[in-house]
Design an enzyme around this catalytic site. Structure first.
Site: not given
Ligand code: ME8
Length: 542
Positions: A25, A28, A133, A136, A151, A154, A307, A310
């Site tokens: 994403h 990320h 959820c 989450c 949620c 989501h 926001k 998808k």
């Molecule tokens: O939560 N704006 O993974 P995840 C800014 N696996 N940053 C964003 C974003 C947005 N719209 N969307 C996602 C998880 N992020 C767990 C983490 S750690 C031990 C486990 C970024 O794939 C941001 O860094 O859902 C967010 O915290 C992370 O992607 C969530 O990634």
């Protein structure tokens, strides 16, 4: 913030370990670009840096995605991991460790850690009832749900009712210790607004949470009850520890924690703050381990004010975006435009305006015209003068004198925007200085000494700007350096494992933070445009 690690010799920073239920994403990419830039700044300062990123591969969300795609979960994970890796390479992310929670070593670390928490008497069996959820991977309070049990994070997904026998972690036992931690270490959680969120949450009273699942096969079996698997968050947070294991070390918790624990900085988005600022320190307290130095939770960004999702049809595919525009404009835009820590917005037109204005019109123009003049008036050499020849009241010398220290503070505070603004101020002032001092007129009037000093001042200001921007736009900076006759590849400086001489003498680069490094009479490179203006192409959505 006065970062304790900023003066020590090693620095370890993590990104979240991203879920592999889907392709990467743009969010990320955002966190990872920030982590890479801060890692690069510390490397430039001669620190031994470890940038950890990776993927979180267990749990129901991944299991269901793989089943829906008709593939084995591991095959699914492998496919998505390849996409992450390819994105990091396109975005010039120089990570040192990529930890996958399906790595065999990780299972050993999780088991050992579980045993420590078990030995502390902090795990017990109980019944878990509540709304879950899957997106989450978290139980939700009924009062926090949207209409129809959706949620809040989501909104297109409904939560599911769970009533199962699980193993619990005694989070409630750590309430006071956590409160003491936040009070004693006010910058454990940053920025302050997030810290306040956590304080408020903890003040409501902490409840134990379940750390195992029945009916989820895709996970690490619970050491004390193989009918259950370990909750994906309990498993994933430990990925930060597994990542510290040297590749040839024998796998054990002690070896993983041996040299780099505790982590200096966990960089995350605000969505996963509780896990990192409440659950994680409590788990570590239970295992009797030191806590990380800092958790910094940045904001979320929207696209054109909405926001990103998808289902809204406005998801931004970071791979398409980087293929369309290249890495450096994106790295620059996201770090300069969105105040790190606050929410922000991505708008393609604004993105193009910003990078064209700053990288082409301001920086690119400065380098180009300055080198052009040096070629014309000084036969392609740095003029015959040094920083000491430049008067103390020269406006660029004044700005340049403090800029390195100012930018150092900004990077250490993760204030990328402030760093960029301060550097751009020198760039703009340099352009204005050229306009005001008109070197072409000085040349015509045979004022060679003044001409040399003006050209030296602007060439040096262009150099300093390139150096200070290099954590964000390393290729542009390398290009500027090359044109200034300095053979430094900022990408190589930033590879800890490179054997290049560049890296061997990395400590030497620190003095480049000062104004006045260019050597009189040294040869310049060929002037070439450093940044070609972008046009709106509209990168395809994912
Ligand atoms: O939560 N704006 O993974 P995840 C800014 N696996 N940053 C964003 C974003 C947005 N719209 N969307 C996602 C998880 N992020 C767990 C983490 S750690 C031990 C486990 C970024 O794939 C941001 O860094 O859902 C967010 O915290 C992370 O992607 C969530 O990634």
């Amino acid at each position: 913030m006065n970062h304790p690690a900023s003066h020590s010799q090693s620095f370890t920073v993590t990104t979240p370990l991203y879920y592999v239920n889907d392709v990467p994403h743009i969010g990320h990419a955002y966190t990872t670009m920030a982590a890479d830039s801060i890692a690069r700044w510390h490397r430039l300062n001669g620190r031994d840096v470890l940038l950890i990123t990776g993927t979180d591969e267990h749990g129901q969300k991944i299991e269901r995605t793989a089943i829906a795609a008709g593939v084995n979960p591991q095959v699914h994970c492998d496919r998505i991991v390849a996409k992450f890796d390819s994105l990091w390479s396109k975005l010039d992310i120089k990570y040192d460790r990529f930890i996958r929670t399906t790595a065999p070593a990780h299972r050993t670390i999780v088991n050992e850690f579980f045993q420590r928490v078990w030995d502390s008497g902090d795990i017990y069996k109980g019944t878990q009832q509540g709304w879950y959820c899957v997106a989450c991977e978290e139980f939700k309070e009924e009062r926090d749900l949207l209409a129809d049990k959706h949620c809040p994070l989501h909104p297109s997904k409904q939560v599911e009712w769970r009533d199962e026998s699980n193993y619990f972690f005694r989070l409630s036992k750590y309430q006071q210790q956590l409160e003491a931690l936040y009070a004693e270490r006010p910058d454990f959680i940053l920025p302050n607004s997030r810290r306040n969120e956590v304080l408020k949450f903890v003040a409501q009273g902490l409840q134990d949470f379940s750390i195992s699942r029945v009916n989820v096969d895709w996970g690490i079996p619970l050491p004390t009850d193989p009918d259950q698997t370990i909750y994906v968050w309990f498993d994933a947070l430990l990925g930060y520890v597994t990542a510290l294991l040297d590749p040839d070390a024998q796998v054990s918790l002690d070896n993983a924690l041996h040299s780099r624990w505790p982590i200096d900085l966990h960089l995350i988005g605000k969505d996963i703050l509780r896990f990192h600022a409440v659950y994680w320190p409590a788990m570590l307290m239970s295992a009797k381990l030191p806590l990380p130095e800092r958790v910094f939770a940045h904001g979320y960004f929207t696209k054109d004010g909405k926001k990103i999702s998808k289902s809204e049809g406005n998801a931004i595919d970071p791979i398409a975006l980087v293929d369309c525009y290249g890495a450096e404009p994106l790295r620059y835009y996201f770090l300069k435009e969105i105040e790190f820590g606050q929410d922000g917005d991505f708008n393609e037109t604004r993105f193009i305006e910003i990078v064209n204005a700053d990288l082409a019109n301001s920086l690119g123009n400065l380098v180009n015209r300055t080198l052009g003049m040096a070629k014309k008036y000084c036969q392609g050499y740095i003029p015959n003068c040094n920083a000491t020849d430049i008067a103390a009241d020269n406006p660029l010398k004044i700005l340049g004198r403090d800029l390195g220290a100012q930018v150092d503070i900004a990077y250490n505070n993760l204030a990328f925007r402030d760093a960029c603004e301060a550097i751009l101020n020198l760039v703009r002032s340099s352009n204005k200085y050229i306009d005001d001092l008109a070197p072409w007129a000085l040349f015509k009037q045979d004022k060679h000494l003044e001409l040399a000093q003006v050209l030296y001042s602007v060439l040096e200001s262009a150099r300093l700007s390139a150096y200070l921007l290099s954590p964000i736009v390393p290729k542009i900076s390398t290009d500027i350096y090359r044109q200034l006759g300095l053979n430094i590849d900022f990408d190589l400086i930033c590879c800890n494992n490179s054997n290049d001489d560049n890296t061997a003498s990395v400590e030497n680069w620190k003095h480049h933070q000062q104004w006045g490094i260019l050597q009189a009479n040294s040869q310049l490179g060929e002037p070439q445009p450093i940044f070609t203006k972008l046009e709106v192409k509209t990168a395809p959505s994912s």
